[in-house]
Scaffold this active site. Sequence first.
Site, mmCIF file in Angstrom:
data_model
loop_
_atom_site.group_PDB
_atom_site.id
_atom_site.type_symbol
_atom_site.label_atom_id
_atom_site.label_comp_id
_atom_site.label_asym_id
_atom_site.label_seq_id
_atom_site.Cartn_x
_atom_site.Cartn_y
_atom_site.Cartn_z
ATOM 1 N N ASP A 12 3.840 12.851 3.799
ATOM 2 C CA ASP A 12 4.586 12.399 2.756
ATOM 3 C C ASP A 12 5.657 13.147 2.368
ATOM 4 O OD1 ASP A 12 2.337 10.634 2.121
ATOM 5 O OD2 ASP A 12 1.406 12.254 1.561
ATOM 6 N N GLU A 13 6.526 13.640 3.405
ATOM 7 C CA GLU A 13 7.659 14.540 3.284
ATOM 8 C C GLU A 13 8.875 13.381 2.889
ATOM 9 O OE1 GLU A 13 5.857 14.994 6.208
ATOM 10 O OE2 GLU A 13 5.183 16.898 6.028
ATOM 11 N N ASN A 37 -3.428 4.224 9.198
ATOM 12 C CA ASN A 37 -3.366 5.469 7.848
ATOM 13 C C ASN A 37 -2.079 6.082 7.671
ATOM 14 O OD1 ASN A 37 -3.137 6.588 10.212
ATOM 15 N ND2 ASN A 37 -4.539 8.077 9.963
ATOM 16 N N ALA A 38 -1.166 5.704 8.514
ATOM 17 C CA ALA A 38 0.302 6.340 8.200
ATOM 18 C C ALA A 38 1.037 5.327 7.215
ATOM 19 C CB ALA A 38 1.073 6.251 9.384
ATOM 20 N N GLY A 39 2.113 5.733 6.676
ATOM 21 C CA GLY A 39 2.799 4.742 6.117
ATOM 22 C C GLY A 39 3.958 4.905 5.292
ATOM 23 N N HIS A 40 4.964 4.255 5.199
ATOM 24 C CA HIS A 40 6.087 4.527 4.117
ATOM 25 C C HIS A 40 6.503 3.190 3.998
ATOM 26 C CE1 HIS A 40 7.650 6.259 8.008
ATOM 27 N NE2 HIS A 40 7.770 5.138 8.346
ATOM 28 N N THR A 129 -9.229 8.354 5.014
ATOM 29 C CA THR A 129 -8.718 7.105 4.484
ATOM 30 C C THR A 129 -9.804 6.105 4.669
ATOM 31 O OG1 THR A 129 -7.380 6.769 6.497
ATOM 32 C CG2 THR A 129 -6.318 7.741 4.566
ATOM 33 N N GLN A 221 2.034 10.916 9.895
ATOM 34 C CA GLN A 221 1.530 12.261 9.349
ATOM 35 C C GLN A 221 2.371 13.414 9.584
ATOM 36 O OE1 GLN A 221 -1.123 10.575 11.595
ATOM 37 N NE2 GLN A 221 -1.522 9.130 10.141
HETATM 38 P P1 GTP Z 1 5.833 9.805 5.075
HETATM 39 O O1 GTP Z 1 6.336 9.100 6.432
HETATM 40 O O2 GTP Z 1 4.431 10.149 4.952
HETATM 41 O O3 GTP Z 1 6.864 10.982 5.127
HETATM 42 O O4 GTP Z 1 6.078 8.924 3.997
HETATM 43 P P2 GTP Z 1 7.239 8.282 3.064
HETATM 44 O O5 GTP Z 1 8.468 8.594 3.717
HETATM 45 O O6 GTP Z 1 6.939 7.073 2.507
HETATM 46 O O7 GTP Z 1 7.052 9.563 2.085
HETATM 47 P P3 GTP Z 1 6.220 9.360 0.349
HETATM 48 O O8 GTP Z 1 5.223 8.386 0.861
HETATM 49 O O9 GTP Z 1 6.003 10.612 -0.258
HETATM 50 O O10 GTP Z 1 7.612 8.484 -0.016
HETATM 51 C C1 GTP Z 1 8.793 9.101 -0.372
HETATM 52 C C2 GTP Z 1 9.283 8.454 -1.621
HETATM 53 O O11 GTP Z 1 10.352 9.342 -1.780
HETATM 54 C C3 GTP Z 1 9.860 7.025 -1.517
HETATM 55 O O12 GTP Z 1 9.870 6.511 -2.627
HETATM 56 C C4 GTP Z 1 11.374 7.540 -1.275
HETATM 57 O O13 GTP Z 1 12.240 6.393 -1.820
HETATM 58 C C5 GTP Z 1 11.537 8.665 -1.878
HETATM 59 N N1 GTP Z 1 12.467 9.548 -1.496
HETATM 60 C C6 GTP Z 1 12.761 9.830 -0.171
HETATM 61 N N2 GTP Z 1 13.685 10.804 -0.088
HETATM 62 C C7 GTP Z 1 14.167 11.228 -1.488
HETATM 63 C C8 GTP Z 1 15.038 12.246 -2.098
HETATM 64 O O14 GTP Z 1 15.756 13.059 -1.240
HETATM 65 N N3 GTP Z 1 15.196 11.986 -3.645
HETATM 66 C C9 GTP Z 1 14.321 11.367 -4.034
HETATM 67 N N4 GTP Z 1 14.224 11.632 -5.444
HETATM 68 N N5 GTP Z 1 13.524 10.535 -3.479
HETATM 69 C C10 GTP Z 1 13.320 10.559 -2.259
#
Ligand code: GTP
Length: 424
Positions: A12-13, A37-40, A129, A221
């Site tokens: 969740d980076e 189990n991944a996801g964005h 998950t 992940q």
């Molecule tokens: P991973 O692949 O696990 O890293 O998933 P992910 O990219 O979806 O990460 P996550 O589920 O934590 O979601 C990231 C959220 O943070 C999304 O809603 C993005 O729009 C938001 N986001 C990404 N980069 C930034 C940033 O630099 N600032 C802010 N405020 N939000 C961000």
Amino acid sequence: MATIVLGTAFGDEGKGKLVDILSHEVKLCARAQGGHNAGHTVVANGVNYDFHLLPSGLVNPACTNLVGSGAVVHVPTFFKELEDLEKKGLPNVRGRILLSDRCHIITDCHIRVDGLEEKELAGRNIGTTNRGIGPTYSTMASRNGITLSEMFDEEVFERKLRALAYGFKKRFGDLLEYDVDEEVQRFKGYRTELQQYVVDAVPLMSDAQAKGVKILIEGAQALMLDINFGTYPFVTSSNTGLGGIFTGLALDPRKIDNIIGVVKAYSTRVGSGHLPTELFDADGEKLQKIGHEVGVSTGRPRRCGWLDLVVVKYSHAINHYTSLNLTKLDILDTFPVIKVAVAYKDPRTGEEIPSFPADQKLLESVEVVYKEFEGWNSSTTSVTDWYSLPLKARKYIEFIEEFVGVKVGWIGTGPKREDMIVRK
Ligand code: GTP
């Protein structure tokens, strides 16, 4: 030439945004490991696209997408995800997605077993998950799993699925509620439906690399959840680090341009397992709230803490990043004091531990040494130029670069695709 994007810590980076930006420059986007189990969520042209199993290069209409041999595939989810993306208007998704015939299949039997295995741990839960990922990698390692290639042989598939069900039934008895006949029947339909997507990914990768096709590899992940290098046993079941990219894709290591490590400006963790910099105070709650740190599938708040550079440095020693993407810098805008972890001390000796410890008991007891920074107390939201950042924010970033020994080439300053500082 290939660019690899990997999570540096506990997931969740915010890899999604960088992958989305980069996928518009490539012709092939691949996943190497993990499952659904991944996801964005990728926000493009005002539409939210959810990706779990499929590579997010599907957002770029000119990009072919591959789920590589190290990944595990749940067939109904594969079709559901394609359908959802289609409904949202992505063009020709079915013509741009391929699955390696060496991928192992997540059957419903694996999913049922996932829940039962977690129950067996009684209180020492991993926090899986419950999507069958762990049991599928287990049967792969114990050599009784089923590959997509085997699925096309009806007789082999049925024999193997029944053997799998029989083995698990012996172990779990009536606790295992699973109808093998129903699944055998269901796969009869999938066999025809899947035909067009399943390929031998080895020549595909070889050809692409020989032709100099630009490839983006999307890690799933993050390093601290790696089955070998992560905080075992609180990890996922695949190699989420650089090693998993090679076991999951026929990638020529000489053709790698960039290995980008994604680092969130603070730490978060979902599920079980220790988080050394976890905050149990108002700062932790503030990070959680401003950062919207809520699990996508569970809705549970993520545990939050300060950025842990011990973790990032350890992760660099394994993944050899060529640059870092610092995400969510803007979330720190209103903190008067910002801390980063720079060392762990062994409470028994009072001495610094040279790296991230393998011993979970020791990890749970370490004393974390922090460096403190004065907050910049002004908005960095949507800043796109390095010199428009407050000096204190630049100093914070320069310290990260110096400590880890890798340049921060990308800085996220907001959720939108445009909210990014790119330093060449
Ligand atoms: P991973 O692949 O696990 O890293 O998933 P992910 O990219 O979806 O990460 P996550 O589920 O934590 O979601 C990231 C959220 O943070 C999304 O809603 C993005 O729009 C938001 N986001 C990404 N980069 C930034 C940033 O630099 N600032 C802010 N405020 N939000 C961000």
